[in-house]
Design a protein around this motif. Structure first.
Motif, short mmCIF file in Angstrom:
data_model
loop_
_atom_site.label_atom_id
_atom_site.label_comp_id
_atom_site.label_asym_id
_atom_site.label_seq_id
_atom_site.Cartn_x
_atom_site.Cartn_y
_atom_site.Cartn_z
N UNK A 320 0.85 -1.19 0.00
CA UNK A 320 0.00 0.00 0.00
C UNK A 320 0.88 1.24 0.00
N UNK A 321 0.30 2.36 -0.44
CA UNK A 321 0.98 3.63 -0.24
C UNK A 321 0.96 3.94 1.24
N UNK A 322 1.94 4.69 1.69
CA UNK A 322 2.09 4.88 3.13
C UNK A 322 2.73 6.22 3.42
N UNK A 323 2.87 6.50 4.69
CA UNK A 323 3.56 7.70 5.16
C UNK A 323 5.05 7.41 5.27
N UNK A 324 5.83 8.47 5.34
CA UNK A 324 7.28 8.33 5.47
C UNK A 324 7.65 7.48 6.68
N UNK A 325 6.91 7.62 7.77
CA UNK A 325 7.23 6.87 8.99
C UNK A 325 7.26 5.37 8.73
N UNK A 326 6.34 4.88 7.91
CA UNK A 326 6.31 3.44 7.62
C UNK A 326 7.54 3.01 6.83
N UNK A 327 8.00 3.87 5.94
CA UNK A 327 9.21 3.55 5.18
C UNK A 327 10.43 3.54 6.10
N UNK A 328 10.49 4.49 7.03
CA UNK A 328 11.60 4.49 7.98
C UNK A 328 11.58 3.22 8.82
N UNK A 329 10.39 2.81 9.28
CA UNK A 329 10.28 1.57 10.05
C UNK A 329 10.80 0.39 9.23
N UNK A 330 10.38 0.33 7.97
CA UNK A 330 10.81 -0.78 7.10
C UNK A 330 12.32 -0.76 6.89
N UNK A 331 12.86 0.40 6.56
CA UNK A 331 14.30 0.49 6.33
C UNK A 331 15.10 0.21 7.59
N UNK A 332 14.58 0.62 8.73
CA UNK A 332 15.26 0.33 9.99
C UNK A 332 15.45 -1.17 10.16
N UNK A 333 14.39 -1.94 9.90
CA UNK A 333 14.50 -3.39 10.02
C UNK A 333 15.52 -3.95 9.03
N UNK A 334 15.53 -3.43 7.81
CA UNK A 334 16.43 -3.95 6.78
C UNK A 334 17.88 -3.60 7.07
N UNK A 335 18.15 -2.33 7.37
CA UNK A 335 19.55 -1.91 7.49
C UNK A 335 20.18 -2.40 8.78
N UNK A 336 19.40 -2.50 9.85
CA UNK A 336 20.00 -3.01 11.08
C UNK A 336 20.39 -4.47 10.92
N UNK A 337 19.57 -5.24 10.22
CA UNK A 337 19.94 -6.63 9.95
C UNK A 337 21.17 -6.69 9.05
#
Length: 692
Positions: A320-337
Motif C-alpha cells: 500500500x501507499x504509506x507515510x514516510x514513517x512506515x518507510x523508515x520503520x521498514x528500512x530500519x529493520x532492513x539496514x539493522x539486519x
C-alpha cells in the motif's frame, strides 16, 4: 496520496519506454506504486486526457517527450524517492521504496519550476502536527544513519574531525546535465573548481572527497581520481554513513548531490555549486543563486515538503501507499539486519527443524553455515571471517559470541509444536532470560528512548491490546469467565491472582527463578502470601500438550481454578494481578496495566515496574531515571528483536508482525513440520528424540 493543488487524475498512464513494463523487480514495483497512486501504466496512443510517463531525463526519455508533443498529452516524469533501498539499484536490483512523480518538471531541473519547487514556495507549513512529525523523522534518519542508499556501517571509524567534505557525483547524472550549471561550466571543470575553492576557503584544513556509492563500487565513473589527491586532499575510504561524515566536517561542498540536503538536516550550511531542489531557500551558500526561489524556509519545512508531502511512499509488506514513517520503520529493520549480518555467520546449537527459519532471519547477506560443535564453528568462523551465532540455551555458559533466542511475539502456535517463529532476538552480551550477566536488552531498557520512541511504543501497546496479540496466540480455550465471576461473588474483597505455570527445565527457570523454581512451589508461595486470594493457575501450553516438564498433579487443590487450555489474553482479562517466577505473561500483564509480583528475575523485573520478592541484579536498580513502561516496551518489542514476515518473505517492522499474528493470514507450516509435530506428540515421553 494527493498533493495540495494536484492536477486532475488522467484516464490512463502511457509508458513510452519498456523500462516501465519489464519483468524486473524494479519495474514491477514502479508499476505497482503508480497503480496504487493513479493507474497501471500501459501501452497505447495517448489522448489529451491521458499522461505520458518518462523516467526523469534518462537517455530514452526523448521517446516520451516526442510522444507527448505529438499527442498533446501531458508529460509526467518519474524518479526514485530520496530513501530508496539498501544498495544502489545497479548493484542489487532492489526495487524502490517510493517514487517522485512530477507533472511539471523534475526536481533537479531548475529550468522550470517543478511541483516540489512550487510546493516549497507556496505551502503554508503551519500545521503543527506535520512539523512535529518532520522533526521526529529528521532525528530518526540521523540516528539510524538512513540515506538514499544504506550499505554503510555507522560503527566504521570516521576520519578525525576538522576536515572539509567535498562530495563527488557520477558522470553524466541527470542532476548535472539538467542541474542549471552545465551551461556555465562543463562538468569536469565545475567539479575541479569546487575542489579548488574548498582548498582556498579552508587553507589549513584537510579536504576529503566522498565518492558516490556507485563510483566506489565500480559501476560508474566519478569526477575525481587519485590524480586530484595529494598533500591535504584525499579520498575517504570506508563505508561511513553520510551522517557520520557530517559530524566531523567543518564545511560541506557539493554540486547537486542529495548529500547536500542531508548536510542541511545535519546542521550544515553546504556550499552548493548547482541548483538542486534544496538550494535557494536560505539554507545553503549558493554559488549560482536561483532567481525564482526567494522564500526562506527552515530545515524542518524543507524536509516536510521534500520528504513527506512530495513523494509517493510504498510499504512493501502491506502492499500500500504509506507515510514516510512506515518507510523508515521498514528500512530500519532492513539496514539493522544488514549491519549485523554482512560478515555472515557460522551457527551452532540449531535444531534441524529451525534451520530454514534461521536462514530467512540471518542469511540475507550470506547463507548461514551450521557447525556441530563450538570448536568446529570457531574454526570455520576464523577461516571465513564470519561471526559465531549460537542458540542461547544450547551453547556453553562461557560462549562469548552472539546468542539467539525466540522473541516475545513469537508465533501463532507453540515452538514445541515446531511452529516457525516470526521474531528472534540476537544478543552480543548475554541473553535476556539470564540475569546473572548483563544482556543487550538490559542496556536498551536502561538507555533513553530514541526520537519518536515513546509514541511508537504507546501505539504498539495499544495495537497489541486491541488485537489481543500475545506470544503464542493460541486458539481460545475453555470458557471460564462464569466460573471466575462466581469465585469473585463468593469472595468480593479478595484479589484475583493469575499464576502462570512454566516449563521447569527451561533456561529462564534455571538461571532466573531464584529460590522458588517449580510451579508447585510458586502456587504454595502465592497462597501463603495472600491466603484469601482467588488464585487462578494457568498451566504452560507446552506442559498441557505433554511436551515439556512441569505438571502439577494437585494444582486443583492449590489453586481455586485451573485454567485448562486457556490463552494468555483470556486469562489476563479475568484477573487483578499476576504472580510469577519469570514467565513472559508477567510482561504481557504489564502491557495491560496489571500489577506484577516476581519471585525471580525476568527481564522486566528490577526496573521499578514490578514488585520484586526475589533477587534482581543491582545494576538494574541503579538505573536512573527509572525506565517507564514505554522504555520497556520499546526495548523488548521494537529495538531488541528482529521480525520476519512470511507473507512478503522479508524482514519487517514489529507493526507488520503484529498484524500477521492478529489476522492469522500466514502460510501454513510446511508439511514436513506438521507431520513431525504429530509424531512428536505421540513420542512426548521420548522428547530427547524429536528435540534434537
Amino acid at each position: 496520496m494527493p498533493r495540495p493543488n494536484a492536477p486532475a487524475v488522467p484516464h490512463r498512464l502511457i509508458a513510452a519506454s519498456g523500462g516501465f513494463l519489464g519483468p524486473s523487480a524494479q519495474a514491477r514495483r514502479i508499476r505497482r506504486i503508480l497503480e496504487l497512486a493513479i493507474a497501471q501504466p500501459g501501452l497505447g496512443w495517448p489522448s489529451p486526457e491521458d499522461a505520458v510517463l518518462a523516467w526523469g531525463h534518462a537517455p530514452r526519455a526523448w521517446r516520451a517527450e516526442a510522444l507527448a508533443r505529438r499527442s498533446g498529452a501531458p508529460l509526467w516524469r518519474v524518479e526514485d524517492a530520496f530513501l530508496r533501498s539498501l544498495h544502489p539499484a545497479r548493484v542489487s536490483g532492489e526495487p524502490p521504496l517510493g517514487l517522485l512523480l512530477d507533472r511539471k518538471a523534475m526536481h533537479y531541473d531548475p529550468s522550470a519550476p517543478s511541483e516540489l519547487e512550487e510546493l516549497l514556495a507556496t505551502h503554508a507549513f503551519d500545521d503543527g502536527a506535520l512539523m512535529a512529525r518532520a522533526r521526529v523523522n529528521i532525528d530518526r534518519l540521523r540516528a539510524l544513519h538512513l540515506s538514499k542508499y544504506n550499505a554503510h556501517d555507522p560503527e566504521f571509524p570516521p576520519p578525525k574531525a576538522g576536515y572539509v567534505l567535498v562530495i563527488d557525483q557520477v558522470r553524466g547524472d541527470a542532476s548535472l546535465t539538467h542541474g542549471g550549471e552545465a551551461g556555465a561550466l562543463p562538468e569536469d571543470r565545475l567539479f575541479r573548481e569546487m575542489l579548488l575553492i574548498a582548498q582556498e576557503e579552508h587553507p589549513n584544513a584537510r579536504v576529503l572527497i566522498r565518492a558516490h556509492p556507485e563510483t566506489a563500487g565500480g559501476q560508474r565513473a566519478g569526477h575525481y581520481s587519485t590524480a586530484d589527491t595529494g598533500g591535504r586532499v584525499a579520498f575517504i575510504d570506508g563505508p561511513q554513513s553520510p551522517y557520520a561524515l557530517f559530524e566531523g566536517a567543518i564545511a560541506v561542498y557539493t554540486v547537486s548531490s542529495q548529500m547536500g540536503f542531508e548536510a542541511i538536516l545535519a546542521g550544515h550550511r553546504p556550499r552548493v555549486f548547482g541548483q538542486p531542489f534544496y538550494a535557494g531557500w536560505g539554507l545553503s551558500a549558493d554559488q549560482t543563486p536561483s532567481l525564482r526561489r526567494r522564500r526562506k524556509l527552515t530545515k524542518v519545512q524543507l524536509f516536510a515538503g521534500a520528504m513527506m508531502l512530495y513523494p509517493l511512499w510504498y510499504d512493501p509488506a502491506r502492499d500500500r501507499l504509506c507515510a514516510l514513517e512506515d518507510v523508515i520503520d521498514h528500512l530500519e529493520a532492513q539496514v539493522q539486519a544488514f549491519r549485523q549480518d554482512r560478515r555472515g555467520y557460522v551457527a551452532l546449537g540449531m535444531r534441524l527443524w529451525k534451520r530454514p527459519a534461521l536462514q530467512a532471519f540471518f542469511g540475507g547477506q550470506k547463507p548461514l553455515r551450521f557447525a556441530p560443535s563450538v570448536a568446529r564453528a570457531q574454526g570455520q568462523a576464523a577461516r571465513d571471517g564470519r561471526q559465531l551465532l549460537g542458540w542461547a540455551s544450547a551453547v556453553p555458559k562461557d560462549f562469548n559470541s552472539l546468542r539467539v533466542e525466540d522473541g516475545f511475539l513469537r508465533s501463532r502456535g507453540l515452538g514445541a509444536e515446531l511452529t516457525p517463529p516470526l521474531s528472534l532476538c540476537i544478543d552480543d552480551l548475554g541473553i535476556y532470560y539470564d540475569p546473572t550477566v548483563e544482556s543487550r536488552l538490559e542496556r536498551l531498557i536502561a538507555a533513553p528512548l530514541p526520537a519518536g520512541g515513546a509514541e511508537r511504543a504507546r501505539q504498539l501497546r495499544e495495537h497489541l491490546l486491541a488485537q489481543g496479540v500475545t506470544k503464542y496466540n493460541l486458539p481460545a480455550g475453555e470458557a471460564v469467565a462464569e466460573q471466575v465471576a462466581e469465585l469473585r461473588a463468593a469472595r468480593p474483597e479478595a484479589p484475583v491472582i493469575l499464576v502462570p505455570g512454566q516449563v521447569e527445565d527451561d533456561a529462564s527457570i534455571r538461571l532466573g527463578a531464584g529460590e522458588i523454581g517449580t510451579n508447585r512451589a510458586l502456587l504454595q508461595a502465592v497462597r501463603a502470601a495472600v491466603p484469601k486470594a482467588v488464585i487462578l493457575y494457568k498451566p504452560h501450553p507446552d506442559i498441557e500438550a505433554g511436551l515439556r516438564l512441569g505438571a502439577v498433579p494437585d494444582a486443583a487443590e492449590l489453586a481455586d481454578l485451573v485454567l485448562a487450555r486457556t490463552g494468555a489474553q483470556e486469562a489476563l482479562a479475568l484477573v487483578d494481578q499476576v504472580w510469577t517466577m519469570t514467565s513472559g505473561i508477567g510482561f504481557e500483564a504489564l502491557l495491560r496495566g496489571l500489577p506484577v509480583v516476581c519471585f525471580g528475575a525476568p527481564f522486566y523485573a528490577g526496573w521499578g515496574l514490578t514488585q520484586d520478592r526475589g533477587w534482581v541484579p543491582e545494576r538494574r536498580r541503579a538505573v536512573y531515571p527509572r525506565p517507564d513502561l514505554d522504555r520497556l516496551v520499546h526495548a523488548a518489542l521494537i529495538a531488541y528483536p528482529r521480525y520476519y514476515d512470511p507473507v512478503s518473505g522479508a524482514l519487517c517492522p514489529v507493526e507488520v508482525a503484529v498484524e500477521r499474528l492478529a489476522s492469522g493470514g500466514m502460510p501454513r507450516r510446511p508439511l514436513r513440520l506438521r507431520v513431525l509435530a504429530k509424531a512428536q506428540g505421540a513420542l512426548a515421553s521420548h522428547a530427547w528424540l524429536w528435540r534434537r
